[in-house]
Design an enzyme around this catalytic site. Sequence first.
Site, PDB file in Angstrom:
ATOM      1  N   GLY A  21      12.892  -0.394  43.658  1.00  0.00           N
ATOM      2  CA  GLY A  21      13.864  -0.281  42.574  1.00  0.00           C
ATOM      3  C   GLY A  21      14.009   1.118  42.001  1.00  0.00           C
ATOM      4  O   GLY A  21      14.958   1.383  41.256  1.00  0.00           O
ATOM      5  N   GLU A  22      13.089   2.018  42.312  1.00  0.00           N
ATOM      6  CA  GLU A  22      13.217   3.408  41.851  1.00  0.00           C
ATOM      7  C   GLU A  22      14.462   4.027  42.475  1.00  0.00           C
ATOM      8  O   GLU A  22      14.767   3.794  43.642  1.00  0.00           O
ATOM      9  CB  GLU A  22      11.970   4.204  42.260  1.00  0.00           C
ATOM     10  CG  GLU A  22      12.000   5.662  41.851  1.00  0.00           C
ATOM     11  CD  GLU A  22      10.778   6.433  42.332  1.00  0.00           C
ATOM     12  OE1 GLU A  22      10.867   7.667  42.440  1.00  0.00           O
ATOM     13  OE2 GLU A  22       9.741   5.790  42.603  1.00  0.00           O
ATOM     14  N   GLN A  60      18.126  -0.207  16.430  1.00  0.00           N
ATOM     15  CA  GLN A  60      16.780   0.157  15.965  1.00  0.00           C
ATOM     16  C   GLN A  60      16.829   1.573  15.398  1.00  0.00           C
ATOM     17  O   GLN A  60      16.266   2.513  15.942  1.00  0.00           O
ATOM     18  CB  GLN A  60      15.782   0.075  17.128  1.00  0.00           C
ATOM     19  CG  GLN A  60      15.676  -1.310  17.753  1.00  0.00           C
ATOM     20  CD  GLN A  60      14.725  -1.340  18.919  1.00  0.00           C
ATOM     21  OE1 GLN A  60      13.535  -1.019  18.782  1.00  0.00           O
ATOM     22  NE2 GLN A  60      15.225  -1.722  20.092  1.00  0.00           N
ATOM     23  N   HIS A  84      26.316   2.490  15.710  1.00  0.00           N
ATOM     24  CA  HIS A  84      25.959   1.353  14.864  1.00  0.00           C
ATOM     25  C   HIS A  84      25.649   1.809  13.441  1.00  0.00           C
ATOM     26  O   HIS A  84      25.898   1.082  12.477  1.00  0.00           O
ATOM     27  CB  HIS A  84      24.762   0.619  15.466  1.00  0.00           C
ATOM     28  CG  HIS A  84      24.419  -0.646  14.749  1.00  0.00           C
ATOM     29  ND1 HIS A  84      25.278  -1.720  14.675  1.00  0.00           N
ATOM     30  CD2 HIS A  84      23.301  -1.007  14.048  1.00  0.00           C
ATOM     31  CE1 HIS A  84      24.713  -2.688  13.986  1.00  0.00           C
ATOM     32  NE2 HIS A  84      23.528  -2.281  13.577  1.00  0.00           N
ATOM     33  N   LYS A 138      25.560 -12.531   4.909  1.00  0.00           N
ATOM     34  CA  LYS A 138      24.790 -13.380   5.816  1.00  0.00           C
ATOM     35  C   LYS A 138      23.300 -13.091   5.679  1.00  0.00           C
ATOM     36  O   LYS A 138      22.882 -11.988   5.332  1.00  0.00           O
ATOM     37  CB  LYS A 138      25.223 -13.172   7.265  1.00  0.00           C
ATOM     38  CG  LYS A 138      24.906 -11.787   7.830  1.00  0.00           C
ATOM     39  CD  LYS A 138      25.400 -11.638   9.263  1.00  0.00           C
ATOM     40  CE  LYS A 138      25.078 -10.236   9.786  1.00  0.00           C
ATOM     41  NZ  LYS A 138      25.601 -10.021  11.149  1.00  0.00           N
ATOM     42  N   ARG A 145      19.717 -13.656   8.029  1.00  0.00           N
ATOM     43  CA  ARG A 145      19.243 -13.964   9.368  1.00  0.00           C
ATOM     44  C   ARG A 145      17.859 -14.600   9.327  1.00  0.00           C
ATOM     45  O   ARG A 145      16.980 -14.145   8.591  1.00  0.00           O
ATOM     46  CB  ARG A 145      19.171 -12.707  10.245  1.00  0.00           C
ATOM     47  CG  ARG A 145      20.527 -12.137  10.623  1.00  0.00           C
ATOM     48  CD  ARG A 145      20.354 -11.066  11.697  1.00  0.00           C
ATOM     49  NE  ARG A 145      21.605 -10.411  12.056  1.00  0.00           N
ATOM     50  CZ  ARG A 145      22.481 -10.878  12.932  1.00  0.00           C
ATOM     51  NH1 ARG A 145      22.234 -12.038  13.523  1.00  0.00           N
ATOM     52  NH2 ARG A 145      23.587 -10.216  13.213  1.00  0.00           N
ATOM     53  N   ALA A 165      28.156 -13.039  19.587  1.00  0.00           N
ATOM     54  CA  ALA A 165      29.362 -13.546  18.929  1.00  0.00           C
ATOM     55  C   ALA A 165      29.052 -14.619  17.894  1.00  0.00           C
ATOM     56  O   ALA A 165      29.965 -15.271  17.391  1.00  0.00           O
ATOM     57  CB  ALA A 165      30.379 -14.087  19.953  1.00  0.00           C
TER      58      ALA A 165
END
Length: 313
Positions: A42-43, A100, A133, A195, A197, A227
């Site tokens: 996978g490298e 984050q 974000h 909202k 969470r 969503a």
Amino acid sequence: MSSTTTEAKIFSITQSKALAEKIAAAYGTKLGKIITSTYSDGEFQPSYEESIRGTRIFIIGSTNPSSENLMEMLLMIDAAKRASARHITAVLPYFGWARQDRKDKPRVPIAAKLVAKMLETAGATRIITMDLHADQIQGFFEKPVDHLFASTIFLPYLKELNLDNLTIASPDMGGSKRAYAYSKALQSDVVICYKQRAKANVISHMELIGDVTGKNVVLVDDMVDTAGTLTKAADLMMERGAKSVRAICTHPILSGTAYERLENSRLEELIVTDSIPLKQESKKVKVLSCANLFAEVMHNVHHNASISSKFIM
């Protein structure tokens, strides 16, 4: 000495090739030649198949998970640095790991800061991205960051819809600034969803602040993942008397059961950009390309021209 500017070269990571081809076409060129060799475990190893010595190169790629997208971007930046490219601009239509951006509880990473430092360490000399974000992520970089807004794409489309009794809505308190900016441009009212969470991607409670009776509501957010928030907000607003509910979200992550939720919701339309390729087609998802926006900004950056006209808000 000649004052002619050497033309820039544009490359792409694997996942973002479709968008990169659109950007290159709008820019007036073709994608540069690059091949990626993959080992059996996978490298992988990207290799530039043309000279980039002394040039400005743009590397286009959204860094959404899986982490291979970020790793491919880092390897391409490092390869460009070692091939003596003069300027290396990382073009990140979607800046992944951006949720984050702070420590929201003890003993967790600030991944957005880590990714910023990794891009700089690899050799990026400039960053171009869209609808982060959190705006303050720009401060995680020591290199110039051009933070574009998809409002330049969405606002003309919303105006073409010519909706009466238009109301802009934010699906959470954190997006209220974005919602107010849209409402100012469209001269409309604003409502906000509050909202709570239970955990990541799971909403325990949602309440509406404002009146949507008889209104055509447009929810505004920077991304749509599962969503859950959007569909719950749309259903809540329709229950409170809204005439219709649409949503505009810049980055269509759409993971898990997102498509199923969209189909089963009372959301009339989800309008997104092609910053991330869709996993599947949906009659409720309308895609507006961000290729022209990035092409124009890249052209102006290369020729040291102003890009302030691309910052509607």
